[in-house]
Design a protein around this motif. Structure first.
Motif, short mmCIF file in Angstrom:
data_model
loop_
_atom_site.label_atom_id
_atom_site.label_comp_id
_atom_site.label_asym_id
_atom_site.label_seq_id
_atom_site.Cartn_x
_atom_site.Cartn_y
_atom_site.Cartn_z
N ILE A 1 0.87 -1.18 -0.02
CA ILE A 1 -0.09 0.08 0.01
C ILE A 1 0.82 1.40 -0.03
N LEU A 2 0.81 1.92 -1.08
CA LEU A 2 1.93 2.99 -1.01
C LEU A 2 1.36 4.43 -0.64
N ASP A 3 2.28 5.16 -0.35
CA ASP A 3 1.79 6.47 0.58
C ASP A 3 0.99 7.28 -0.34
N ASP A 4 0.69 7.17 -1.48
CA ASP A 4 -0.06 7.98 -2.33
C ASP A 4 -1.32 7.28 -2.75
N GLY A 5 -1.66 6.02 -1.88
CA GLY A 5 -2.88 5.24 -2.06
C GLY A 5 -2.82 4.39 -3.12
N ARG A 6 -1.85 4.18 -3.87
CA ARG A 6 -1.96 3.14 -4.99
C ARG A 6 -1.38 2.13 -4.49
N ILE A 7 -1.74 0.73 -5.26
CA ILE A 7 -1.34 -0.51 -4.90
C ILE A 7 -0.15 -0.94 -5.65
N GLY A 8 1.18 -1.49 -4.84
CA GLY A 8 2.27 -1.81 -5.33
C GLY A 8 2.40 -3.28 -5.36
N LEU A 9 3.17 -3.96 -6.43
CA LEU A 9 3.64 -5.22 -6.43
C LEU A 9 5.07 -5.45 -6.80
N ILE A 10 5.75 -6.20 -5.84
CA ILE A 10 7.33 -6.21 -5.96
C ILE A 10 7.75 -7.70 -6.23
N ASP A 11 8.88 -7.88 -6.04
CA ASP A 11 9.45 -9.15 -6.22
C ASP A 11 8.90 -10.25 -7.50
N PHE A 12 9.78 -10.10 -8.52
CA PHE A 12 9.30 -10.68 -9.61
C PHE A 12 10.25 -11.84 -9.84
N GLY A 13 10.75 -12.44 -8.81
CA GLY A 13 11.71 -13.56 -9.09
C GLY A 13 11.03 -14.93 -9.42
N GLN A 14 9.63 -15.11 -9.14
CA GLN A 14 8.88 -16.12 -9.50
C GLN A 14 7.85 -15.46 -10.61
N VAL A 15 7.79 -16.04 -11.86
CA VAL A 15 6.85 -15.71 -12.61
C VAL A 15 6.43 -16.80 -13.53
N LYS A 16 5.24 -16.89 -14.17
CA LYS A 16 4.95 -18.07 -15.04
C LYS A 16 4.53 -17.64 -16.24
N GLN A 17 4.77 -18.62 -17.19
CA GLN A 17 4.27 -18.21 -18.53
C GLN A 17 3.57 -19.49 -19.15
N VAL A 18 2.28 -19.17 -19.50
CA VAL A 18 1.38 -20.23 -20.07
C VAL A 18 1.11 -19.93 -21.54
N GLY A 19 0.64 -20.83 -22.42
CA GLY A 19 0.84 -20.50 -23.78
C GLY A 19 -0.64 -20.06 -24.20
N LYS A 20 -0.65 -19.89 -25.36
CA LYS A 20 -2.17 -18.98 -25.81
C LYS A 20 -3.18 -20.04 -25.83
N ASP A 21 -3.03 -21.21 -26.09
CA ASP A 21 -4.15 -22.16 -26.08
C ASP A 21 -4.56 -22.24 -24.47
N TYR A 22 -3.84 -22.21 -23.36
CA TYR A 22 -4.15 -22.51 -22.25
C TYR A 22 -5.08 -20.98 -21.76
N ARG A 23 -4.15 -20.00 -22.01
CA ARG A 23 -5.17 -18.97 -21.47
C ARG A 23 -6.49 -18.55 -22.06
N GLU A 24 -6.35 -19.06 -23.47
CA GLU A 24 -7.86 -19.00 -24.14
C GLU A 24 -8.88 -19.76 -23.54
#
Length: 563
Positions: A358-381
């Motif tokens: 929760i940032l000081d200006d009221g916005r929402i922040g997201l950190i730590d991109f060490g773990q990311v996931k990629q799924v294919g086009k067919d899966y997301r569809e």
């Protein structure tokens, strides 16, 4: 149960090893051992220590069950009331949670990451465990600042021929956060590097070997309990995390992931700029190495500390301010995950209250991109089709709607057990993507600890679904914590429609292109034949011979492909 008996059989040989362990008295001494290569003997000792803790907790529950049984048997006229029995179990939960928390705190490593995973699911474990393990979301015992500076000198500056003061004008001694893999400090860069406030993420020395050993231990323990009546398949989760964790030790990969996520959130599918629903940090490209990452500094507090902040400001948990904040938080995270999962298939795979800010200006922040996931086009569809099937339903028990939802969900490669009720796939879809459902079909229960939970209808968690489910269930868990019925399917439906419509347009475009190519090919072939027909005899013979050889080669390639 069989799983518990199996577990207890492997404890005695491990116990003998654990008794030989000499515990150090300070964290610095334990840290010095971390910097050495991790021997297989140490891994056995750590496995034994953790296994003994689990076994002691299991035994405490078995003893309490026997105690209550015999009390009710002997004093059949004076049984424990429901309230007395609840208090008894609450006390047992509190003791077990305290024991487990202390063991994880002393061992650190991936056991902390496991605690984060379990704590992110407060609806699937007793409250005492959720509360005790929640401290691991962003608070681990920190390394001394001189150790951190030494890592920065060695891993980032030495190869550049620079000294610490050449890069950092200020460097806070107390860390902003100390997690299982890395520690983060606030700093100010020198004029040479823009003279701006940054966050510096530094990897713990030799932590890779330790964490990979720990996750192997946890997988083995989870495998023993796989046949038990647990609300979550932790073996599948740890197996998927083991694969994801390999990239988490490379901060150059993380910097690339941060940049890609920024592009996804600020640029739509047509390439037009849009306002991101959340704030994500970007790296300082000149100051990134495999084990040190310098990035934007986000001023705020982690969500895990939000309740304390709201109390200090006099906000009531059920007040208007708290509810407005909850709505904004859920909307921001839902939109961010919807864009990343459905539009690109690339998403943050380790979101928990410790890295949502929760940032000081009221916005929402997201950190730590060490773990990311990629799924294919067919899966997301396929996910998009499930979302629309859920959003288009007339009711939660209409058979036609349930059939359509279930058929779409089958595309997520979810296999059901043989003896589950008919609408298992539909119930799983509701559990994953719609927290507004009050009554599940066919007697399924929203509570994951219930024997009728949709999760227990699955034979196992498909690997692609593990981290996707972590994201959706995180949002659902936050909504439940704030007392809000939140439907991801309703929020994601416009995105899903846009994605599928875009896919249809693309297919039509590709189809038109294919037809044009085929028509041009036929026209060219006809023209070529016309030209060849009017050639002089010697030239005509050579041309036809060349065409024949070309067709023979093409036919040979086709046969090889079929083979």
């Amino acid at each position: 149960s069989t799983a518990i008996n199996m577990m207890l059989q492997i404890i005695p040989p491990l116990a003998l090893t654990a008794l030989t362990l000499q515990l150090t008295t300070t964290y610095e001494q334990r840290y010095m051992s971390y910097t050495k290569a991790v021997a297989s003997g140490e891994r056995v000792i750590r496995a034994a220590t953790f296994s003994l803790t689990i076994a002691s907790i299991i035994r405490s529950y078995k003893r309490k069950s026997i105690e209550i049984f015999f009390r009710n048997l002997v004093y059949c006229m004076n049984n424990l009331t429901d309230e007395e029995e609840k208090l008894t179990w609450d006390k047992t939960h509190a003791q077990g949670a305290d024991t487990l928390s202390k063991t994880i705190m002393s061992m650190q490593g991936f056991y902390v990451k496991a605690a984060q995973i379990v704590a992110s699911r407060p609806d699937s474990i007793p409250k005492q465990y959720a509360d005790a393990l929640s401290v691991f979301t962003d608070d681990n015992e920190p390394l001394r600042v001189d150790v951190i500076k030494e890592v920065i000198e060695k891993e980032l500056l030495a190869q550049r021929g620079e000294h610490f003061d050449d890069v950092f004008e200020e460097f806070d001694e107390n860390p902003l956060g100390s997690a299982s893999i890395a520690q983060v400090h606030r700093a100010v860069l020198t004029k040479k590097y823009g003279h701006r406030e940054v966050a510096v993420k530094v990897q713990r020395p030799s932590i890779e070997e330790k964490l990979m050993g720990d996750i192997a231990n946890l997988k083995q323990i989870a495998k023993v309990f796989r046949g038990a009546d647990l609300p979550v398949d932790y073996y599948a989760i740890f197996s998927e995390l083991e694969e994801q964790l390999k990239d988490e030790f490379d901060f150059e990969v993380e910097a690339s992931s941060m940049e890609r996520m920024h592009q996804i959130l600020t640029t739509d599918e047509s390439g037009a700029q849009r306002e991101s629903p959340i704030v994500t940090p970007r790296s300082v490209p000149a100051l990134v190495s495999k084990r040190v990452l310098v990035m934007d500094f986000l001023k705020g507090i982690p969500l895990s500390r939000a309740s304390d902040m709201m109390k200090s400001k006099g906000f009531e948990p059920d007040g208007v301010e708290a509810r407005l904040f909850a709505q904004k938080l859920l909307k921001s995270l839902t939109t961010a995950f919807g864009w990343s999962i459905l539009e690109s298939g690339f998403f943050h795979a380790d979101a928990h209250p410790g890295n949502i800010f929760i940032l000081d200006d009221g916005r929402i922040g997201l950190i730590d991109f060490g773990q990311v996931k990629q799924v294919g086009k067919d899966y997301r569809e396929t996910v998009a089709k499930v979302i629309l099937a859920l959003d288009d339903r007339k009711s939660d028990d209409n058979p036609e709607d349930l059939e359509r939802i279930g058929k779409s969900t089958e595309g997520l490669e979810i296999e059901l057990k043989d003896d589950v009720p008919a609408y298992g796939h539909a119930a799983i879809a509701m559990w994953l993507f719609d927290g507004s459902v009050e009554t599940f079909p066919d007697g399924y229960d929203e509570n994951e600890t219930s024997p009728n939970s949709p999760v227990k209808a699955m034979k196992e968690f498909p690997s692609d679904l593990v981290l996707l489910a972590r994201s959706t269930v995180l949002v659902k868990g936050l909504a439940k914590r704030f007392g809000i019925r939140w439907s991801l399917s309703q929020e994601w439906a416009p995105i899903a429609r846009r994605v599928l419509e875009g896919s249809e347009v693309e297919q039509q475009r590709e189809s038109k292109t294919h037809r044009f190519k085929q028509q041009f090919k036929a026209w060219s072939s006809q023209k070529a034949k016309s030209v060849v027909t009017h050639l002089p005899a010697p030239m005509k013979k050579k041309a036809l011979s060349s065409v024949l050889k070309h067709e023979q080669k093409r036919d040979t390639k086709k046969r090889k492909r079929r083979g």
